[in-house]
Write a protein that holds these residues in place. Structure first.
Motif, PDB file in Angstrom:
ATOM      1  N   TYR A 279       0.838  -1.201   0.000  1.00  0.00           N
ATOM      2  CA  TYR A 279       0.000   0.000   0.000  1.00  0.00           C
ATOM      3  C   TYR A 279       0.870   1.246   0.000  1.00  0.00           C
ATOM      4  CZ  TYR A 279      -3.120   3.708   1.622  1.00  0.00           C
ATOM      5  OH  TYR A 279      -3.814   4.879   1.738  1.00  0.00           O
ATOM      6  N   SER A 280       0.614   2.129  -0.952  1.00  0.00           N
ATOM      7  CA  SER A 280       1.201   3.469  -0.990  1.00  0.00           C
ATOM      8  C   SER A 280       0.329   4.289  -1.927  1.00  0.00           C
ATOM      9  CB  SER A 280       2.646   3.423  -1.490  1.00  0.00           C
ATOM     10  OG  SER A 280       3.228   4.711  -1.421  1.00  0.00           O
ATOM     11  N   PRO A 281      -0.365   5.313  -1.428  1.00  0.00           N
ATOM     12  CA  PRO A 281      -1.466   5.925  -2.178  1.00  0.00           C
ATOM     13  C   PRO A 281      -1.094   6.916  -3.278  1.00  0.00           C
ATOM     14  CG  PRO A 281      -1.302   6.928  -0.013  1.00  0.00           C
ATOM     15  CD  PRO A 281      -0.322   5.793  -0.034  1.00  0.00           C
ATOM     16  N   ALA A 282       0.161   7.331  -3.356  1.00  0.00           N
ATOM     17  CA  ALA A 282       0.554   8.261  -4.419  1.00  0.00           C
ATOM     18  C   ALA A 282       0.709   7.488  -5.735  1.00  0.00           C
ATOM     19  CB  ALA A 282       1.856   8.964  -4.056  1.00  0.00           C
ATOM     20  N   LEU A 283      -0.024   7.906  -6.770  1.00  0.00           N
ATOM     21  CA  LEU A 283      -0.152   7.134  -8.005  1.00  0.00           C
ATOM     22  C   LEU A 283       0.635   7.740  -9.161  1.00  0.00           C
ATOM     23  CD1 LEU A 283      -4.041   6.595  -7.980  1.00  0.00           C
ATOM     24  CD2 LEU A 283      -2.278   5.218  -6.823  1.00  0.00           C
ATOM     25  N   ASP A 284       0.987   6.885 -10.124  1.00  0.00           N
ATOM     26  CA  ASP A 284       1.549   7.381 -11.376  1.00  0.00           C
ATOM     27  C   ASP A 284       0.427   7.776 -12.323  1.00  0.00           C
ATOM     28  OD1 ASP A 284       0.559   5.047 -12.595  1.00  0.00           O
ATOM     29  OD2 ASP A 284       2.504   4.050 -12.643  1.00  0.00           O
ATOM     30  N   SER A 289       0.208   2.561  -7.983  1.00  0.00           N
ATOM     31  CA  SER A 289       1.009   3.097  -6.901  1.00  0.00           C
ATOM     32  C   SER A 289       2.461   3.237  -7.354  1.00  0.00           C
ATOM     33  CB  SER A 289       0.938   2.166  -5.683  1.00  0.00           C
ATOM     34  OG  SER A 289       1.882   2.547  -4.712  1.00  0.00           O
ATOM     35  N   LEU A 290       3.000   4.441  -7.256  1.00  0.00           N
ATOM     36  CA  LEU A 290       4.351   4.702  -7.751  1.00  0.00           C
ATOM     37  C   LEU A 290       5.398   4.012  -6.863  1.00  0.00           C
ATOM     38  CD1 LEU A 290       6.009   6.161  -9.883  1.00  0.00           C
ATOM     39  CD2 LEU A 290       5.907   8.219  -8.489  1.00  0.00           C
ATOM     40  N   ALA A 291       5.362   4.277  -5.563  1.00  0.00           N
ATOM     41  CA  ALA A 291       6.305   3.623  -4.659  1.00  0.00           C
ATOM     42  C   ALA A 291       6.007   2.129  -4.553  1.00  0.00           C
ATOM     43  CB  ALA A 291       6.253   4.272  -3.285  1.00  0.00           C
TER      44      ALA A 291
END
Length: 308
Positions: A279-284, A289-291
């Motif tokens: 889980y990591s909410p910052a998206l490409d 999820s980017l990370a």
């Protein structure tokens, strides 16, 4: 194979800087409130141990990851013939919410169950008399996969999705016009937004992955939850369509059957080894999820997890 908490801690901190370059999803207002810097991972090994790192107590809604779970459930309930009469088996190359191929293909059925139109067609097949019974039967199936009887959906996120569901509503009406689905569209949208709003943490997601990694058998009890042929179908769709229209690139760089969701979750399966929850909410720009992608890539390369 021995994977330690210390290993995963290092990997999480290595990819955390990527969270600064991603974007929180904005078209679902309730999802826009989360902290974009979060990163967490869990590996549920088939021997029963679950190794975790990062913000693992954080819960999140699984969004499009639910498409794999509803597909597995409906294949058990309805069978292959019924499901693939209504959805195809091919990647699209288009965004997950596109309507374009529905208009140009003949017959006008969705190309696969991992795009929104295909997932709506699958969810429309959920058995039961009315919304609550249909939901409860599906929820019990998910409870068996997670070994958590209290599993439920996030009401705030579900309402937020329902209020912004005009495109999915359009897809559903198009499908009904072309006899791909039947029944009440609003009930279908209620059911679909509930399944997307199911709330889990990384450990629970990884446990689901472990069931798939063991060909449908619970890694702790030895109980058979899914037939192996359904696991095979789901894993194949995850490889070919699971990372939206970046699935080919993910197969090359990571090589793990995976399904993503716009909340920032990723479900991964390493057959015969473990299930992975990220889980990591910052998206490409494609909604992954980017990370989380970078973390999966690092894990796969370090432990030679690629199926290719």
């Amino acid at each position: 194979m021995r994977i330690t908490h210390g290993d995963l801690d290092r990997f999480v901190e290595q990819v955390r800087p990527y969270t600064e370059y991603g974007q929180i999803v904005e078209y679902i207002p309730a999802l826009a409130k989360v902290d974009p810097s979060q990163v967490s991972i869990a590996l549920h090994m088939l021997e029963g141990e679950c190794v975790t790192a990062g913000d693992t107590e954080e819960t999140f809604t699984i969004q499009s990851i639910s498409k794999v779970l509803s597909l597995a459930y409906i294949l058990m309930e309805r069978g292959e013939a019924e499901v693939f009469h209504r959805v195809g088996m091919e990647p699209t190359g288009d965004p997950f919410n596109s309507i374009a191929k529905l208009e140009t293909n003949r017959p006008n059925k969705p190309l696969n169950p991992m795009i929104n139109a295909g997932a709506l067609a699958v969810t429309a097949l959920m058995p039961g008399d009315g919304l609550e019974e249909r939901w409860e039967r599906f929820r019990k199936f998910l409870s068996a996969l997670t070994d958590k009887d209290t599993l439920t959906f996030n009401d705030e996120v579900q309402q937020s999705e329902l209020e912004t569901a005009d495109l999915n509503r359009s897809l559903a009406y198009f499908l009904r016009q072309h006899q791909v689905i039947q029944g009440d569209v609003e009930e279908l949208l209620q059911l679909y937004t509930r399944q997307c709003s199911i709330e889990m943490n990384c450990q629970e997601l990884a446990r689901i992955g472990a069931v798939f990694a063991r060909d449908g058998i619970c890694p702790t009890s030895g109980e058979s939850i899914l037939p192996p042929y359904i696991v095979r179908i789901c894993k194949t769709f995850m490889v070919t369509c699971g990372m939206y229209n970046a699935s080919g690139e993910f197969a090359i760089k990571v090589g793990i059957p995976a399904k993503t969701g716009v909340s920032g979750g990723i479900l991964g399966i390493v057959p015969g080894v473990c299930g992975i929850g990220v889980y990591s909410p910052a998206l490409d720009e494609k909604g992954n999820s980017l990370a989380g992608w970078k973390l999966m890539e690092l894990i796969s390369r370090t432990y030679d997890f690629s199926m290719f």
